[in-house]
Design a protein around this motif. Structure first.
Motif, PDB file in Angstrom:
ATOM      1  N   LEU A 117     -77.635  14.357  -4.472  1.00 22.33           N
ATOM      2  CA  LEU A 117     -76.259  14.076  -4.175  1.00 22.33           C
ATOM      3  C   LEU A 117     -75.464  14.980  -5.404  1.00 22.33           C
ATOM      4  N   ALA A 118     -76.256  14.981  -6.696  1.00 25.36           N
ATOM      5  CA  ALA A 118     -75.406  15.681  -7.555  1.00 25.36           C
ATOM      6  C   ALA A 118     -75.850  17.274  -7.237  1.00 25.36           C
ATOM      7  N   ALA A 119     -76.460  17.664  -6.575  1.00 27.26           N
ATOM      8  CA  ALA A 119     -76.616  19.066  -6.171  1.00 27.26           C
ATOM      9  C   ALA A 119     -75.620  19.536  -4.896  1.00 27.26           C
ATOM     10  N   GLY A 120     -75.314  18.494  -4.296  1.00 30.18           N
ATOM     11  CA  GLY A 120     -74.435  18.642  -3.222  1.00 30.18           C
ATOM     12  C   GLY A 120     -75.220  18.845  -1.868  1.00 30.18           C
ATOM     13  N   ALA A 121     -76.576  18.512  -2.097  1.00 28.65           N
ATOM     14  CA  ALA A 121     -77.785  18.620  -0.800  1.00 28.65           C
ATOM     15  C   ALA A 121     -77.926  17.367  -0.376  1.00 28.65           C
ATOM     16  N   SER A 122     -78.550  17.505   0.849  1.00 33.95           N
ATOM     17  CA  SER A 122     -78.693  16.166   1.723  1.00 33.95           C
ATOM     18  C   SER A 122     -80.305  15.848   1.601  1.00 33.95           C
ATOM     19  N   PHE A 123     -80.307  14.676   1.099  1.00 36.53           N
ATOM     20  CA  PHE A 123     -81.797  14.198   1.084  1.00 36.53           C
ATOM     21  C   PHE A 123     -82.400  13.929   2.326  1.00 36.53           C
ATOM     22  N   ALA A 124     -81.591  13.488   3.135  1.00 36.85           N
ATOM     23  CA  ALA A 124     -82.071  12.983   4.620  1.00 36.85           C
ATOM     24  C   ALA A 124     -82.272  14.492   5.534  1.00 36.85           C
ATOM     25  N   GLU A 125     -81.714  15.593   4.874  1.00 39.05           N
ATOM     26  CA  GLU A 125     -82.125  16.837   5.799  1.00 39.05           C
ATOM     27  C   GLU A 125     -82.824  17.720   5.244  1.00 39.05           C
ATOM     28  N   ARG A 126     -83.664  17.189   3.981  1.00 40.52           N
ATOM     29  CA  ARG A 126     -84.508  18.156   3.142  1.00 40.52           C
ATOM     30  C   ARG A 126     -85.792  18.631   3.997  1.00 40.52           C
TER      31      ARG A 126
END
Length: 268
Positions: A117-126
């Protein structure tokens, strides 16, 4: 068969109240002087304890050494825009004299999604993002014109030699990812008797993609405390077909773990 011995650099501490566990420059130099084959940096933005940035750590290790390989163990590729990651990878290859090993993973769910979240990335879509990145990474790193997933066309300069890619993970998606994109597979704590079956499965998957069999790297296996017995265990890994074992020092003194690894290496 020879077996490469690697060791994880002391870049984090189990006690948030304490400073970073070890001196990266001193650790890299000691590993090289001890005859070890590679040093590795773990990669997180937010972890359970303070941790250094993996790319800066590996650049420091490269600058402090001449021979030893440097490796991401493993890079969370989907945490970054792929072009930025490729720029860092190519630069590390350049400054290290082509000594980089690119381990890639999708992260441990135990660390949660705060860093993502802090990086603006999606954990679910990793997982999907990792696959997309691995598809274009060789062209980006080597400086060839590349079309990214969003249609952006880019060519990075200067290009560099694409490092060997190792994909980590024991799940079905991870193994298929390794077969499709990687030169090797990374497993945590895999026992020697399981290596043959895993390697055979990976070879079969790689054949589906028209690719050669993968090497096997084992991270942090459980070893005996006696160097002689530990060396026998390592020999079993070599006989089973592992290409590399990466050790993770534990305890308050990283130096002791490095000295232990050197003793094992000397007896192989």
């Amino acid at each position: 068969m020879t077996l490469d011995i690697g060791i994880i650099l002391p870049t984090s501490t189990p006690d948030p109240a304490q400073p970073i566990l070890g001196d990266v420059r001193a650790a890299a130099r000691l590993a090289e002087q001890s005859g070890l084959d590679s040093v590795w940096s773990t990669d997180h933005l937010v972890a359970g304890a303070p941790i250094l940035d993996s790319t800066v750590v590996l650049a420091t290790a490269a600058a402090a050494t001449d021979r030893i390989r440097i490796g991401y163990g493993v890079l969370l590729l989907a945490l970054r825009p792929v072009a930025w990651a490729a720029k860092q990878i190519a630069t590390l290859q350049y400054v290290s004299g082509d000594r980089l090993i690119l381990g890639v993973g999708t992260g441990n769910p135990a660390h949660g999604d705060v860093g993502w979240l802090a990086a603006g990335a999606s954990f679910a879509e990793r997982g999907r993002r990792t696959d997309e990145a691995l598809r274009v990474l060789p062209d980006l790193v080597t400086g060839r014109p590349t079309t990214l997933a969003d249609g952006t066309e880019v060519a990075l300069a200067p290009g560099a030699t694409m490092p060997p890619v190792l994909v980590a993970g024991d799940g079905k998606r991870a193994r298929r990812r390794a077969a499709a994109f990687a030169d090797g597979w990374v497993a945590i704590g895999l026992e020697p008797h399981r290596i043959g079956a895993a390697a055979a499965e990976l070879a079969s998957l790689a054949e589906e993609y028209g690719r050669p069999p993968l090497t096997v790297t084992v991270v942090a296996p459980a070893l005996a405390t006696d160097p002689g017995q530990a060396a026998e265990q390592m020999a079993a890994y070599a006989e089973a077909g592992a290409a590399r074992v990466v050790l993770a020092p534990s305890g308050p003194r990283w130096e002791a773990g490095y000295e232990f690894a050197a003793k094992i290496k000397a007896q192989l």
